[in-house]
Design an enzyme around this catalytic site. Sequence first.
Site, PDB file in Angstrom:
ATOM      1  N   ASN A  38      -2.618  10.510   0.234  1.00 38.20           N
ATOM      2  CA  ASN A  38      -1.182  10.703   0.517  1.00 38.20           C
ATOM      3  C   ASN A  38      -0.298   9.673  -0.174  1.00 38.20           C
ATOM      4  O   ASN A  38       0.921   9.735  -0.066  1.00 38.20           O
ATOM      5  CB  ASN A  38      -0.927  10.697   2.032  1.00 38.20           C
ATOM      6  CG  ASN A  38      -1.172   9.344   2.681  1.00 38.20           C
ATOM      7  OD1 ASN A  38      -1.860   8.497   2.115  1.00 38.20           O
ATOM      8  ND2 ASN A  38      -0.632   9.139   3.866  1.00 38.20           N
ATOM      9  N   LYS A  39      -0.888   8.724  -0.895  1.00 35.96           N
ATOM     10  CA  LYS A  39      -0.077   7.692  -1.558  1.00 35.96           C
ATOM     11  C   LYS A  39       0.488   8.237  -2.885  1.00 35.96           C
ATOM     12  O   LYS A  39       0.053   9.266  -3.375  1.00 35.96           O
ATOM     13  CB  LYS A  39      -0.902   6.443  -1.811  1.00 35.96           C
ATOM     14  CG  LYS A  39      -1.757   5.984  -0.633  1.00 35.96           C
ATOM     15  CD  LYS A  39      -1.016   5.143   0.375  1.00 35.96           C
ATOM     16  CE  LYS A  39      -1.967   4.718   1.493  1.00 35.96           C
ATOM     17  NZ  LYS A  39      -1.364   3.909   2.517  1.00 35.96           N
ATOM     18  N   GLN A  40       1.413   7.473  -3.455  1.00 36.17           N
ATOM     19  CA  GLN A  40       2.086   7.910  -4.686  1.00 36.17           C
ATOM     20  C   GLN A  40       1.081   8.192  -5.803  1.00 36.17           C
ATOM     21  O   GLN A  40       1.217   9.141  -6.568  1.00 36.17           O
ATOM     22  CB  GLN A  40       3.086   6.841  -5.158  1.00 36.17           C
ATOM     23  CG  GLN A  40       4.297   6.664  -4.249  1.00 36.17           C
ATOM     24  CD  GLN A  40       4.086   5.649  -3.147  1.00 36.17           C
ATOM     25  OE1 GLN A  40       2.982   5.452  -2.648  1.00 36.17           O
ATOM     26  NE2 GLN A  40       5.162   4.990  -2.740  1.00 36.17           N
ATOM     27  N   TYR A  57      -5.194   6.153  -1.312  1.00 32.84           N
ATOM     28  CA  TYR A  57      -5.582   7.280  -0.452  1.00 32.84           C
ATOM     29  C   TYR A  57      -4.777   8.519  -0.895  1.00 32.84           C
ATOM     30  O   TYR A  57      -3.709   8.371  -1.497  1.00 32.84           O
ATOM     31  CB  TYR A  57      -5.267   6.895   1.010  1.00 32.84           C
ATOM     32  CG  TYR A  57      -5.811   7.849   2.033  1.00 32.84           C
ATOM     33  CD1 TYR A  57      -7.175   7.920   2.287  1.00 32.84           C
ATOM     34  CD2 TYR A  57      -4.961   8.711   2.741  1.00 32.84           C
ATOM     35  CE1 TYR A  57      -7.682   8.817   3.208  1.00 32.84           C
ATOM     36  CE2 TYR A  57      -5.462   9.608   3.670  1.00 32.84           C
ATOM     37  CZ  TYR A  57      -6.821   9.661   3.897  1.00 32.84           C
ATOM     38  OH  TYR A  57      -7.326  10.550   4.800  1.00 32.84           O
ATOM     39  N   CYS A  66       0.812  -1.226   0.000  1.00 34.39           N
ATOM     40  CA  CYS A  66       0.000   0.000   0.000  1.00 34.39           C
ATOM     41  C   CYS A  66       0.839   1.267   0.000  1.00 34.39           C
ATOM     42  O   CYS A  66       0.357   2.332  -0.377  1.00 34.39           O
ATOM     43  CB  CYS A  66      -0.939   0.006   1.199  1.00 34.39           C
ATOM     44  SG  CYS A  66      -2.249  -1.221   1.052  1.00 34.39           S
TER      45      CYS A  66
END
Length: 384
Positions: free
Chosen positions: A183-185, A181, A157
């Site tokens: 804030n993910k890459q 989400y 994740c």
Amino acid sequence: MIPMKIPLSAPDISLAEIEAVVEVLRSSRLSLGPKLEEFERAVAIYTGAPYAIGVSSGTAGLHLCMLAFGIRPGDEVIVPSFTFVAAANAIRYVGANPVFVDIDPVTLNIDPEQAEAAITNKTRAIVAVHTFGYPADMDALLTIARRHGLLLIEDACEAIGAESHSQKVGALGDAGIFAFYPNKQITTGEGGMIVTRDSGVAKKIRALRNQGRYETDDWFQHSELGFNYRLSEMHCALGSAQMKRIESILTAREAVARAYHQFLDNCTDILLPPAYAPQGRISWFVYVVRLHEKFTRAQRDAVLKHFASAEIGCGRYFAPIHMQPSYGAWRNSYFLPVTESVSARTLALPFFNKLTQADVQHICAVLRETLERLTKPNFSRNPR
Ligand SMILES: *Cc1c(COP(=O)(O)O)cnc(C)c1O
């Protein structure tokens, strides 16, 4: 919450991506349509896994993996405690027991030797988390899993695009989970994706995410006790468009990490994350430094406060799972010295695609100045 001058993280959505979502809204297919197929295909091709199944979150993906592999009450699943709580929660959702093991002090990933030592006759699986986008030691973990006949599930994740021996993580074990989400890459707002080489497991996951319907079932036939873990066409259009520029996103994040390394290089009060993975590639998720051993948890928390007053986003990644209030029954059964010592001294600095060199320089200056003040002898006395 006070708005930050420099946030901890910020999504990066292009005009083309906004257009792609609007285009779906103008169509008549808002769920289970062509964008889902397109997004799944993009992730399958990118990771090299034959099957990819889009779901409503990374947590939903972890839950469905546990179910699809038949993890049951009484089973044990080995998982690190120094990670996001969802990795262990998914094990509990199916009534199984998370067994926590300590991490490697350098990579902050699960320590394979300790994972092997934790195996009992109830162990069914190991969850390898690629923490902060740094690839876990998959060679060692795969060897251990095979030796003991265990499943190896990758919680990827935080790590889309990370590699081990030029192979993408997520596609190395029995199944891997990605999350989207903000804030993910790569982001879809909320969302997740499971990848696997096992066609039976893929079929089962597809049914479970869609109220237990197999592709051969009609809309009111529910062969399994399923869930609504679907991902809408709007989410998939965004994800699919983001996947088209994943390489430039990862490169931009690598450049931000390099800038931090450069500006903090000679700062002896902190430990930097490893700049490179010797046999792979880091997909930078966050930039987490560790204060030197001489600092206490209270001093770390004072740094967090100072950052807040300087209007710079800053976080502590992670509080150990076995010490969470929702893990009261586990708390006293574990002492994980590396996890507990690391988590008392971590500091996540602002990290996102568009963070500028000037911002990084400013953040590093604030960090140095804060640490200098902390090490002055009368710090502990409250000013005024
Ligand atoms: C983000 C994350 C998840 C799942 O996140 P969702 O918010 O449910 O999409 C799971 N495990 C780890 C390690 C994560 O960082």
